[in-house]
Design a protein around this motif. Structure first.
Motif, PDB file in Angstrom:
ATOM      1  N   PRO A   1       0.821  -1.209   0.000  1.00 25.30           N
ATOM      2  CA  PRO A   1       0.000   0.000   0.000  1.00 25.30           C
ATOM      3  C   PRO A   1       0.854   1.259   0.000  1.00 25.30           C
ATOM      4  CG  PRO A   1       0.112  -0.933   2.202  1.00 25.30           C
ATOM      5  CD  PRO A   1       0.830  -1.900   1.292  1.00 25.30           C
ATOM      6  N   LEU A   2       0.318   2.318  -0.602  1.00 24.02           N
ATOM      7  CA  LEU A   2       1.022   3.601  -0.567  1.00 24.02           C
ATOM      8  C   LEU A   2       1.046   4.155   0.843  1.00 24.02           C
ATOM      9  CD1 LEU A   2      -0.447   5.223  -3.821  1.00 24.02           C
ATOM     10  CD2 LEU A   2       1.813   4.196  -3.510  1.00 24.02           C
ATOM     11  N   HIS A   3      -0.051   3.951   1.572  1.00 20.98           N
ATOM     12  CA  HIS A   3      -0.155   4.452   2.943  1.00 20.98           C
ATOM     13  C   HIS A   3      -0.791   3.374   3.805  1.00 20.98           C
ATOM     14  CE1 HIS A   3       0.874   8.457   1.458  1.00 20.98           C
ATOM     15  NE2 HIS A   3      -0.071   8.310   0.541  1.00 20.98           N
ATOM     16  N   GLU A   4      -0.077   2.886   4.791  1.00 16.98           N
ATOM     17  CA  GLU A   4      -0.623   1.878   5.691  1.00 16.98           C
ATOM     18  C   GLU A   4      -1.594   2.506   6.687  1.00 16.98           C
ATOM     19  OE1 GLU A   4       2.141  -1.920   6.435  1.00 16.98           O
ATOM     20  OE2 GLU A   4       2.969  -0.090   7.303  1.00 16.98           O
ATOM     21  N   ILE A   5      -2.641   1.742   7.028  1.00 19.76           N
ATOM     22  CA  ILE A   5      -3.574   2.139   8.086  1.00 19.76           C
ATOM     23  C   ILE A   5      -3.020   1.606   9.402  1.00 19.76           C
ATOM     24  CG2 ILE A   5      -5.917   1.882   8.975  1.00 19.76           C
ATOM     25  CD1 ILE A   5      -6.831   1.402   6.086  1.00 19.76           C
ATOM     26  N   PRO A   6      -2.804   2.457  10.394  1.00 22.83           N
ATOM     27  CA  PRO A   6      -2.229   1.987  11.662  1.00 22.83           C
ATOM     28  C   PRO A   6      -3.084   0.919  12.339  1.00 22.83           C
ATOM     29  CG  PRO A   6      -2.202   4.390  11.533  1.00 22.83           C
ATOM     30  CD  PRO A   6      -3.042   3.914  10.391  1.00 22.83           C
ATOM     31  N   GLY A   7      -2.420   0.007  13.025  1.00 22.71           N
ATOM     32  CA  GLY A   7      -3.122  -0.976  13.832  1.00 22.71           C
ATOM     33  C   GLY A   7      -3.514  -2.245  13.097  1.00 22.71           C
ATOM     34  N   VAL A   8      -4.449  -2.957  13.723  1.00 23.13           N
ATOM     35  CA  VAL A   8      -4.886  -4.280  13.269  1.00 23.13           C
ATOM     36  C   VAL A   8      -6.358  -4.208  12.898  1.00 23.13           C
ATOM     37  CG1 VAL A   8      -5.022  -6.727  13.905  1.00 23.13           C
ATOM     38  CG2 VAL A   8      -3.292  -5.245  14.960  1.00 23.13           C
ATOM     39  N   SER A   9      -6.734  -4.867  11.789  1.00 17.70           N
ATOM     40  CA  SER A   9      -8.122  -4.846  11.349  1.00 17.70           C
ATOM     41  C   SER A   9      -8.691  -6.256  11.257  1.00 17.70           C
ATOM     42  CB  SER A   9      -8.253  -4.168   9.983  1.00 17.70           C
ATOM     43  OG  SER A   9      -7.932  -2.796  10.064  1.00 17.70           O
ATOM     44  N   PHE A  10      -9.913  -6.401  11.751  1.00 16.01           N
ATOM     45  CA  PHE A  10     -10.679  -7.625  11.504  1.00 16.01           C
ATOM     46  C   PHE A  10     -12.000  -7.233  10.875  1.00 16.01           C
ATOM     47  CE2 PHE A  10     -14.097 -10.544  12.625  1.00 16.01           C
ATOM     48  CZ  PHE A  10     -13.603 -11.710  12.029  1.00 16.01           C
ATOM     49  N   ILE A  11     -12.329  -7.859   9.747  1.00 15.70           N
ATOM     50  CA  ILE A  11     -13.625  -7.652   9.094  1.00 15.70           C
ATOM     51  C   ILE A  11     -14.299  -9.006   8.963  1.00 15.70           C
ATOM     52  CG2 ILE A  11     -14.867  -6.769   7.096  1.00 15.70           C
ATOM     53  CD1 ILE A  11     -12.445  -5.050   6.436  1.00 15.70           C
ATOM     54  N   GLY A  12     -15.467  -9.139   9.578  1.00 21.14           N
ATOM     55  CA  GLY A  12     -16.204 -10.392   9.508  1.00 21.14           C
ATOM     56  C   GLY A  12     -17.436 -10.307  10.376  1.00 21.14           C
ATOM     57  N   SER A  13     -18.405 -11.162  10.131  1.00 19.22           N
ATOM     58  CA  SER A  13     -19.649 -11.133  10.900  1.00 19.22           C
ATOM     59  C   SER A  13     -19.397 -11.553  12.347  1.00 19.22           C
ATOM     60  CB  SER A  13     -20.695 -12.035  10.252  1.00 19.22           C
ATOM     61  OG  SER A  13     -20.211 -13.364  10.162  1.00 19.22           O
ATOM     62  N   LYS A  14     -20.259 -11.080  13.198  1.00 18.44           N
ATOM     63  CA  LYS A  14     -20.114 -11.350  14.626  1.00 18.44           C
ATOM     64  C   LYS A  14     -20.625 -12.743  14.979  1.00 18.44           C
ATOM     65  CE  LYS A  14     -21.605  -9.497  19.126  1.00 18.44           C
ATOM     66  NZ  LYS A  14     -22.391  -8.431  19.788  1.00 18.44           N
ATOM     67  N   ASP A  15     -19.854 -13.453  15.789  1.00 17.42           N
ATOM     68  CA  ASP A  15     -20.366 -14.643  16.459  1.00 17.42           C
ATOM     69  C   ASP A  15     -19.702 -14.728  17.824  1.00 17.42           C
ATOM     70  OD1 ASP A  15     -17.936 -16.262  16.382  1.00 17.42           O
ATOM     71  OD2 ASP A  15     -18.387 -16.759  14.307  1.00 17.42           O
ATOM     72  N   ILE A  16     -20.156 -15.634  18.642  1.00 17.66           N
ATOM     73  CA  ILE A  16     -19.728 -15.695  20.032  1.00 17.66           C
ATOM     74  C   ILE A  16     -18.229 -15.994  20.185  1.00 17.66           C
ATOM     75  CG2 ILE A  16     -20.326 -18.147  20.283  1.00 17.66           C
ATOM     76  CD1 ILE A  16     -21.334 -17.505  23.105  1.00 17.66           C
ATOM     77  N   LEU A  17     -17.680 -16.823  19.309  1.00 13.60           N
ATOM     78  CA  LEU A  17     -16.270 -17.185  19.404  1.00 13.60           C
ATOM     79  C   LEU A  17     -15.370 -16.051  18.936  1.00 13.60           C
ATOM     80  CD1 LEU A  17     -16.338 -20.896  18.194  1.00 13.60           C
ATOM     81  CD2 LEU A  17     -16.442 -20.007  20.524  1.00 13.60           C
ATOM     82  N   ARG A  18     -15.766 -15.396  17.851  1.00 14.38           N
ATOM     83  CA  ARG A  18     -14.986 -14.254  17.368  1.00 14.38           C
ATOM     84  C   ARG A  18     -14.982 -13.133  18.402  1.00 14.38           C
ATOM     85  NH1 ARG A  18     -17.017 -13.889  11.011  1.00 14.38           N
ATOM     86  NH2 ARG A  18     -15.615 -15.508  10.218  1.00 14.38           N
ATOM     87  N   GLU A  19     -16.151 -12.864  18.972  1.00 12.55           N
ATOM     88  CA  GLU A  19     -16.220 -11.786  19.966  1.00 12.55           C
ATOM     89  C   GLU A  19     -15.327 -12.081  21.157  1.00 12.55           C
ATOM     90  OE1 GLU A  19     -19.448  -9.053  22.372  1.00 12.55           O
ATOM     91  OE2 GLU A  19     -20.067 -11.044  21.692  1.00 12.55           O
ATOM     92  N   ASN A  20     -15.349 -13.307  21.637  1.00 14.67           N
ATOM     93  CA  ASN A  20     -14.539 -13.651  22.803  1.00 14.67           C
ATOM     94  C   ASN A  20     -13.048 -13.536  22.510  1.00 14.67           C
ATOM     95  OD1 ASN A  20     -14.346 -14.662  25.554  1.00 14.67           O
ATOM     96  ND2 ASN A  20     -13.565 -16.547  24.650  1.00 14.67           N
ATOM     97  N   LEU A  21     -12.613 -14.036  21.344  1.00 13.48           N
ATOM     98  CA  LEU A  21     -11.197 -13.954  20.980  1.00 13.48           C
ATOM     99  C   LEU A  21     -10.760 -12.492  20.847  1.00 13.48           C
ATOM    100  CD1 LEU A  21      -8.553 -15.354  20.071  1.00 13.48           C
ATOM    101  CD2 LEU A  21      -9.436 -15.245  17.738  1.00 13.48           C
ATOM    102  N   LEU A  22     -11.531 -11.714  20.116  1.00 13.66           N
ATOM    103  CA  LEU A  22     -11.173 -10.310  19.918  1.00 13.66           C
ATOM    104  C   LEU A  22     -11.224  -9.541  21.237  1.00 13.66           C
ATOM    105  CD1 LEU A  22     -13.129  -9.733  16.597  1.00 13.66           C
ATOM    106  CD2 LEU A  22     -10.641  -9.739  16.854  1.00 13.66           C
TER     107      LEU A  22
END
Length: 386
Positions: A169-190
């Protein structure tokens, strides 16, 4: 190779009230064109409509008879233009006698299915009628071997436009990104990794109230009984026991704070965030009745192909077979635990050279070995020997 395509195409202006499906035909059609192959479609058949109706219902039976008769008629009129029939069909959509007739006309039939490990205890009997089943999950292969159903292990059919296949990328976006639908396991991990100080931005369906998925109308008592019977057929009595256990046992979730949740992105935002985030995160655990939430099932998802194809610096959850797809040191990175996720992400955030190496190497690997043209060539070789 000339392909008659049935990949959840529909005939409605707005999508049917079932989980998202329209992206599949976009990917496979463009992948076929990039492979310098061709496809045709049965003009009057709405393949996605078959997902709307309940198993065993009259409506489903009517859809089957109408759609498969139209397909057979179309094939008879266009036989000279068809080398294979390539489909993405759920078991309830399949009419075995129609597939038999297609094969008798000398057309091999290949069915893609991507949720075997999550949905099935045994391979559905209807899958036996196909010449080949395209199985993307490494973890599902023992099911198919045990059932002696002819199959081929190929990646998820993912395609992105050539102009979006940027390397860095020409310009990085700072930090970490997660894009995905919500479920109980994803929410707990994040929630756990954010609690440990990781700067994660979360986006996708269900995280904000306005992005919740479609509401489904409860079925009749009879339909609930049919669903229960079908559940036991798919998951077995062990699955029914785990389902009951999960309903009785409280699973404590570490919530994701509102300050880490952002609106669901549109297409352009989705591409930009995936490509440009310093680290793009994948989560491969899934809620299922095969395992309890404390020891979840994991398997490689579409995101494991898409993110590297877009040139992301990609860190995803370890699952069986991921080493068959990538060098997990030099093309993507993987984590197994919350602590390892935090440690590896922190390392990547502090090492731009390594981030760029993963972007370049991961994208080169996925475009060379895991794109749709490569998979179609392997299917052609499996069917015709060339």
């Amino acid at each position: 190779m000339r392909i008659l395509l049935s990949f959840l195409q529909d005939k409605v202006s707005r999508p049917h009230p079932v989980p998202s499906y329209r992206f599949w035909q976009h990917y496979i059609k463009n992948g076929i064109i990039e492979a310098e192959m061709s496809y045709i479609e049965v003009p009057e058949v709405d393949w996605a409509e078959g997902l709307v109706y309940d198993e065993g219902s009259v409506a489903l039976q009517n859809w089957q008879e109408r759609s498969w008769q139209a397909t057979l008629n179309y094939i008879k009129a266009n036989r000279q233009n068809i080398d294979i029939f390539l489909s993405y069909l759920y078991p309830k959509q399949i009419l075995a006698k129609a597939i038999e007739q297609i094969r008798k006309m000398g057309i091999p039939c290949v069915n893609f299915y991507c949720d075997s490990v999550r949905e099935f205890k045994t391979v559905p009997a209807k899958f036996r009628i196909f010449d080949l089943i395209w199985v993307p999950e490494y973890e599902a292969l023992p099911l198919y071997r045990k059932a002696r159903v002819k199959h081929i292990n190929l990646p998820m059919p993912m395609w992105v436009e050539p102009q979006l296949r940027c390397r860095t990328p020409l310009h990085e976006i700072p930090g970490v990104s997660f894009i995905g639908s919500k479920d109980i396991l994803r929410e707990n991990l994040l929630g756990q990794v954010i609690q440990k100080g990781l700067p994660v931005s979360v986006r996708g369906a269900g995280w904000l109230a306005q992005s919740a998925g479609p509401v489904f109308v409860p079925g009749s008592a009879y339909q609930k009984l049919i669903n229960q019977v079908n559940f036991v057929k798919q998951q077995g009595f062990s699955g029914l026991a785990i389902k009951g256990l999960q309903q009785l046992t409280k699973f404590t979730v570490v919530p994701v704070g509102d300050d880490h949740i952002f609106p669901r992105p549109d297409f352009d935002e989705y591409i930009n965030i995936t490509q440009s985030s310093m680290v793009t995160l994948g989560i491969n655990r899934v809620p299922t009745f095969k395992r309890t939430h404390n020891k979840p099932l994991t398997y490689s998802r579409l995101r494991d192909i898409e993110a590297p194809m877009l040139g992301a610096c990609y860190l995803t959850e370890y699952c069986e077979g991921i080493e068959q797809l990538y060098d997990t040191d030099n093309e993507i990175n993987v984590y197994r635990t919350v602590d390892e996720l935090v440690q590896k992400t922190t390392e990547l955030l502090n090492n731009k050279e390594k981030r760029n190496k993963l972007r370049i190497n991961g994208q080169q690997r996925v475009l060379n070995d895991h794109a749709i043209p490569s998979s179609l060539k392997k299917i052609k070789k499996a069917l015709f020997g060339t």
